[in-house]
Design an enzyme around this catalytic site. Structure first.
Site, mmCIF file in Angstrom:
data_model
loop_
_atom_site.group_PDB
_atom_site.id
_atom_site.type_symbol
_atom_site.label_atom_id
_atom_site.label_comp_id
_atom_site.label_asym_id
_atom_site.label_seq_id
_atom_site.Cartn_x
_atom_site.Cartn_y
_atom_site.Cartn_z
ATOM 1 N N CYS A 78 0.688 -1.313 0.021
ATOM 2 C CA CYS A 78 -0.130 -0.068 -0.135
ATOM 3 C C CYS A 78 0.737 1.383 0.113
ATOM 4 O O CYS A 78 1.576 1.543 -0.992
ATOM 5 C CB CYS A 78 -0.927 0.090 1.206
ATOM 6 S SG CYS A 78 -2.497 1.011 0.872
ATOM 7 N N HIS A 99 -4.452 -4.358 0.489
ATOM 8 C CA HIS A 99 -3.907 -4.816 1.900
ATOM 9 C C HIS A 99 -4.626 -6.437 1.743
ATOM 10 O O HIS A 99 -5.402 -6.643 2.515
ATOM 11 C CB HIS A 99 -4.620 -4.176 2.939
ATOM 12 C CG HIS A 99 -4.116 -2.924 3.487
ATOM 13 N ND1 HIS A 99 -2.686 -2.802 4.142
ATOM 14 C CD2 HIS A 99 -4.237 -1.668 3.132
ATOM 15 C CE1 HIS A 99 -2.317 -1.621 4.294
ATOM 16 N NE2 HIS A 99 -3.333 -0.745 3.633
ATOM 17 N N GLU A 110 -3.511 -8.875 3.205
ATOM 18 C CA GLU A 110 -3.241 -9.462 4.523
ATOM 19 C C GLU A 110 -4.205 -9.204 5.319
ATOM 20 O O GLU A 110 -4.451 -9.935 6.430
ATOM 21 C CB GLU A 110 -1.885 -8.937 5.209
ATOM 22 C CG GLU A 110 -1.996 -7.635 5.827
ATOM 23 C CD GLU A 110 -1.807 -6.543 4.795
ATOM 24 O OE1 GLU A 110 -2.044 -5.309 5.318
ATOM 25 O OE2 GLU A 110 -1.684 -6.756 3.514
#
Length: 305
Positions: free
Chosen positions: A142, A235, A237
């Site tokens: 990001c 993102h 994750e």
């Protein structure tokens, strides 16, 4: 995959409850293998949430990873106890003579500031330059990806008219690249950001290869130098509830925030979000570790101390 972390790292108990194999320093010393050394420069405000998310994402290969959480000395976290950082993180100045097989540089909540106005920008530049010679492959997330494109290639970020927030559909490009091996033609991934880098500027940079993009969210994955640099502009994750927590936080602050796109069923923010991106996120991190770290890193660094 066994992940080596400090025996008293708070998120370790959560990982073990999720049946993720975590070992401490004592057991790791008895393993007759060379673990991959992975550094994580965690610039996110809620350090423990990000620790948990990234360790989950890294837990899906049979390789042993030795995790070192890194921090910058030029910034003091306001959202994580300093005692936690002092105990479980190492400042970059103390590890700069060491070498790492892989490095993750996370996003940060400073995207609406000019890069040079960020208090730790000079130190981050030093880290990115250090990674060129001390890290086999670096994975930028990001804002970290935007910062890297600016530093390495002079590509500037642009402020979006409104926050890019929610789940977005992406298309795979350059399918032969191992980083996206196992991906479906289209897949979902979370985004939460106020800025972007122009897709045409990325495509025009001869050093960069685009691997996935979205009509609405722009380029999602790009790489350079045969995978020595990986750029992910979202993102993957994030866990099931991360966007929900961000939405509630912003609402409570009185911010003009829209419901995250395609995240809640029927756009009902009182319902539990459906987890629809985990498989591709796991594949992304697993492919990075396998093909761009493990397959390329030397067994022993020549000047390893």
């Amino acid at each position: 995959m066994p992940i080596k972390v400090a025996s008293d790292l708070p998120v370790r108990a959560i990982l073990e409850r999720e049946n993720i194999f975590v070992m401490d320093e004592t057991r790791a010393l008895n393993q007759d293998i060379r673990p991959l050394k992975i550094g994580i420069l965690n610039l996110m405000p809620l350090k423990e949430d990000t620790e948990l998310q990234l360790l989950r994402s890294l837990s899906n290969t049979p390789l042993q990873l030795d995790i070192t959480f890194l921090t910058v000395s030029s910034h003091e976290s306001k959202n994580t106890a300093q005692s936690h950082i002092n105990k479980f993180y190492e400042p970059f100045c103390q590890v700069k003579k060491r070498r790492f097989d892989g490095l993750i540089i996370t996003g940060a909540p400073v995207e609406q500031m000019e890069f040079e106005k960020v208090d730790y920008w000079d130190e981050l530049v030093e880290i990115m330059d250090w990674a060129e010679t001390h890290v086999t492959s670096t994975f930028f997330i990001c804002w970290g990806a935007q910062a890297a494109l600016y530093h390495y290639y002079g590509l500037k970020k642009q402020l979006l008219p409104q926050k890019l927030f929610g789940l977005y559909r992406h298309r795979v490009q350059n399918r032969k690249e191992p980083l996206i091996r196992g991906f479906d033609d289209e897949f979902l991934a979370p985004h939460s950001r106020h800025t972007t880098v122009d897709s045409e500027a990325i495509r025009s940079c001869s050093s960069l290869t685009v691997l996935a993009e979205s009509d609405e969210a722009g380029i999602f994955i790009a790489m350079a130098e045969k995978g020595r640099k990986i750029f992910v502009f979202g993102h993957p994750e994030y866990d099931r509830l991360t966007l929900q927590k961000e939405y509630v936080r912003d609402k409570e602050k009185g911010l003009d925030i829209k419901t995250p796109k395609d995240y809640f069923k029927d756009n009902d923010s009182s319902s539990q979000p459906l987890l629809m991106w985990r498989a591709h996120a796991n594949a992304l991190y697993t492919n990075w570790i396998n093909y761009y770290v493990y397959q390329l890193t030397p067994y022993q660094w020549e000047d390893e101390e």
